[in-house]
Design a protein around this motif. Sequence first.
Motif, PDB file in Angstrom:
ATOM      1  N   ARG A   1       0.810  -1.216   0.000  1.00 36.24           N
ATOM      2  CA  ARG A   1       0.000   0.000   0.000  1.00 36.24           C
ATOM      3  C   ARG A   1       0.844   1.267   0.000  1.00 36.24           C
ATOM      4  N   ASN A   2       2.103   1.140  -0.380  1.00 36.04           N
ATOM      5  CA  ASN A   2       2.980   2.304  -0.382  1.00 36.04           C
ATOM      6  C   ASN A   2       3.729   2.438  -1.704  1.00 36.04           C
ATOM      7  N   PRO A   3       3.011   2.579  -2.817  1.00 38.77           N
ATOM      8  CA  PRO A   3       3.691   2.721  -4.111  1.00 38.77           C
ATOM      9  C   PRO A   3       4.431   4.054  -4.191  1.00 38.77           C
ATOM     10  N   SER A   4       5.485   4.062  -4.962  1.00 36.92           N
ATOM     11  CA  SER A   4       6.268   5.286  -5.123  1.00 36.92           C
ATOM     12  C   SER A   4       5.569   6.242  -6.083  1.00 36.92           C
ATOM     13  N   ARG A   5       6.035   7.487  -6.083  1.00 34.89           N
ATOM     14  CA  ARG A   5       5.506   8.488  -7.013  1.00 34.89           C
ATOM     15  C   ARG A   5       5.669   8.021  -8.453  1.00 34.89           C
ATOM     16  N   GLU A   6       6.823   7.434  -8.756  1.00 32.11           N
ATOM     17  CA  GLU A   6       7.098   6.995 -10.129  1.00 32.11           C
ATOM     18  C   GLU A   6       6.122   5.914 -10.575  1.00 32.11           C
TER      19      GLU A   6
ATOM     20  N   LEU B   1       3.059   5.346  -9.369  1.00 33.11           N
ATOM     21  CA  LEU B   1       1.723   5.934  -9.522  1.00 33.11           C
ATOM     22  C   LEU B   1       1.607   6.697 -10.837  1.00 33.11           C
ATOM     23  N   GLU B   2       2.643   7.454 -11.174  1.00 33.85           N
ATOM     24  CA  GLU B   2       2.616   8.211 -12.425  1.00 33.85           C
ATOM     25  C   GLU B   2       2.603   7.277 -13.628  1.00 33.85           C
ATOM     26  N   ALA B   3       3.350   6.188 -13.544  1.00 33.84           N
ATOM     27  CA  ALA B   3       3.380   5.232 -14.649  1.00 33.84           C
ATOM     28  C   ALA B   3       2.015   4.572 -14.827  1.00 33.84           C
ATOM     29  N   LEU B   4       1.377   4.205 -13.728  1.00 37.10           N
ATOM     30  CA  LEU B   4       0.060   3.589 -13.811  1.00 37.10           C
ATOM     31  C   LEU B   4      -0.974   4.578 -14.335  1.00 37.10           C
ATOM     32  N   ALA B   5      -0.932   5.813 -13.845  1.00 42.80           N
ATOM     33  CA  ALA B   5      -1.889   6.823 -14.302  1.00 42.80           C
ATOM     34  C   ALA B   5      -1.741   7.068 -15.798  1.00 42.80           C
ATOM     35  N   ARG B   6      -0.512   7.119 -16.263  1.00 41.85           N
ATOM     36  CA  ARG B   6      -0.257   7.356 -17.687  1.00 41.85           C
ATOM     37  C   ARG B   6      -0.741   6.174 -18.524  1.00 41.85           C
ATOM     38  N   THR B   7      -0.443   4.976 -18.098  1.00 41.76           N
ATOM     39  CA  THR B   7      -0.830   3.788 -18.846  1.00 41.76           C
ATOM     40  C   THR B   7      -2.339   3.601 -18.881  1.00 41.76           C
ATOM     41  N   LEU B   8      -2.997   3.923 -17.770  1.00 39.26           N
ATOM     42  CA  LEU B   8      -4.451   3.780 -17.691  1.00 39.26           C
ATOM     43  C   LEU B   8      -5.186   4.948 -18.339  1.00 39.26           C
ATOM     44  N   GLY B   9      -4.445   5.991 -18.743  1.00 43.05           N
ATOM     45  CA  GLY B   9      -5.070   7.141 -19.394  1.00 43.05           C
ATOM     46  C   GLY B   9      -5.953   7.950 -18.455  1.00 43.05           C
ATOM     47  N   LEU B  10      -5.557   8.064 -17.190  1.00 41.39           N
ATOM     48  CA  LEU B  10      -6.376   8.781 -16.223  1.00 41.39           C
ATOM     49  C   LEU B  10      -6.369  10.277 -16.511  1.00 41.39           C
ATOM     50  N   ASP B  11      -7.525  10.915 -16.335  1.00 43.17           N
ATOM     51  CA  ASP B  11      -7.571  12.365 -16.461  1.00 43.17           C
ATOM     52  C   ASP B  11      -7.134  12.989 -15.135  1.00 43.17           C
ATOM     53  N   ASP B  12      -7.160  14.321 -15.052  1.00 39.20           N
ATOM     54  CA  ASP B  12      -6.643  15.000 -13.864  1.00 39.20           C
ATOM     55  C   ASP B  12      -7.413  14.623 -12.604  1.00 39.20           C
ATOM     56  N   THR B  13      -8.747  14.509 -12.708  1.00 41.18           N
ATOM     57  CA  THR B  13      -9.544  14.163 -11.532  1.00 41.18           C
ATOM     58  C   THR B  13      -9.263  12.746 -11.082  1.00 41.18           C
ATOM     59  N   GLU B  14      -9.183  11.810 -12.032  1.00 42.40           N
ATOM     60  CA  GLU B  14      -8.882  10.423 -11.691  1.00 42.40           C
ATOM     61  C   GLU B  14      -7.474  10.282 -11.115  1.00 42.40           C
ATOM     62  N   ARG B  15      -6.546  11.062 -11.662  1.00 39.62           N
ATOM     63  CA  ARG B  15      -5.164  11.021 -11.163  1.00 39.62           C
ATOM     64  C   ARG B  15      -5.103  11.502  -9.708  1.00 39.62           C
ATOM     65  N   ALA B  16      -5.818  12.604  -9.428  1.00 41.24           N
ATOM     66  CA  ALA B  16      -5.858  13.113  -8.053  1.00 41.24           C
ATOM     67  C   ALA B  16      -6.503  12.100  -7.117  1.00 41.24           C
ATOM     68  N   TYR B  17      -7.537  11.425  -7.609  1.00 46.09           N
ATOM     69  CA  TYR B  17      -8.218  10.412  -6.806  1.00 46.09           C
ATOM     70  C   TYR B  17      -7.269   9.246  -6.508  1.00 46.09           C
ATOM     71  N   LEU B  18      -6.507   8.822  -7.523  1.00 45.68           N
ATOM     72  CA  LEU B  18      -5.530   7.750  -7.328  1.00 45.68           C
ATOM     73  C   LEU B  18      -4.528   8.129  -6.245  1.00 45.68           C
ATOM     74  N   TRP B  19      -4.035   9.357  -6.289  1.00 52.65           N
ATOM     75  CA  TRP B  19      -3.071   9.807  -5.293  1.00 52.65           C
ATOM     76  C   TRP B  19      -3.686   9.833  -3.902  1.00 52.65           C
ATOM     77  N   SER B  20      -4.938  10.257  -3.795  1.00 56.27           N
ATOM     78  CA  SER B  20      -5.578  10.339  -2.477  1.00 56.27           C
ATOM     79  C   SER B  20      -5.771   8.951  -1.874  1.00 56.27           C
ATOM     80  N   LEU B  21      -5.959   7.932  -2.725  1.00 54.42           N
ATOM     81  CA  LEU B  21      -6.092   6.557  -2.228  1.00 54.42           C
ATOM     82  C   LEU B  21      -4.738   5.971  -1.844  1.00 54.42           C
ATOM     83  N   ALA B  22      -3.732   6.269  -2.643  1.00 55.82           N
ATOM     84  CA  ALA B  22      -2.418   5.665  -2.428  1.00 55.82           C
ATOM     85  C   ALA B  22      -1.619   6.365  -1.340  1.00 55.82           C
ATOM     86  N   ALA B  23      -1.895   7.650  -1.111  1.00 61.64           N
ATOM     87  CA  ALA B  23      -1.128   8.412  -0.119  1.00 61.64           C
ATOM     88  C   ALA B  23      -2.076   9.208   0.771  1.00 61.64           C
TER      89      ALA B  23
END
Length: 278
Positions: free
Chosen positions: A62-67, A69-91
């Motif tokens: 449950r402690n993924p690195s910034r790198e 998270l960014e790689a997953l967000a990019r690969t999944l094609g997350l928009d800004d809101t989804e990316r922020a949501y991913l960060w709030s769950l992971a950190a």
Amino acid sequence: MARDDTPLGSFLRSRREKVDAASAGIVDHTRRRVRGLRREELALLAGISPSYYTRLEQGRDRNPSREILEALARTLGLDDTERAYLWSLAAPSLTPAQPDMATSRTVRSGVEYLLHRWRDLPAFVVSPRRDVLAGTDLAARVNPAWNAGRNLIEFTFLDPRARQVYPDWKDITLQAVAGLRATAAARRPEVDALVADMRAQSGTFRALWDSHDVYDRVMGQKRIAVDGAGVLRLDFETFALAGSEGHVLYVYFGAPTSPDERKLDELARSMQSPDSPR
């Protein structure tokens, strides 16, 4: 295979299942039995270890690195809101401290005064859990959901009037749940009880919540069936009020010179008595 219903794992799984494998560059000549990408395919595209990604999705890491998270967000094609949501769950430790619940339900006196002055606009303030805390008289006239003391989510899914008020009810439900989920991760103590209650009372809400769609509409347009005025097509803008409470101001209006603007003006005038104190 073990599945863990951690919020992070559930969100990653839901986004992975929505990615078109062929569009992502996956060549597969076999008959696919899974929706979207397989875990190992997503890991390969994101440049991370398949075993590590499996642990992440199953909640065993449950402690993924910034790198990562960014790689997953990019690969999944997350928009800004989804990316922020991913960060709030992971950190979650990086999210702001939550305000006192009683304070979060109190609208500042200056905001209340402004709403009192805006007699010709449907405008109202909501809390993170979508409680209407204060609004203009015209807001309550246009839509019963926009009345102080109501909850927008409860009205949309539980009040039988909602399907008449919202001609595009299905679209409204999608937007309501996706927007609430965008708020939920950052302000979970305020939202969790509402989500649990709505999941128990509404199968439609439960299905939409479990789809894990997340986005936040800061502007847009809705059709509202107004008693005595017909269906109005109203634009809206949202304004986050400064402060830790998380209050948002919604303002609705008709397009300039449109029949909707004219009807809204007529409604406002009909509510204003020249003898009433202001």
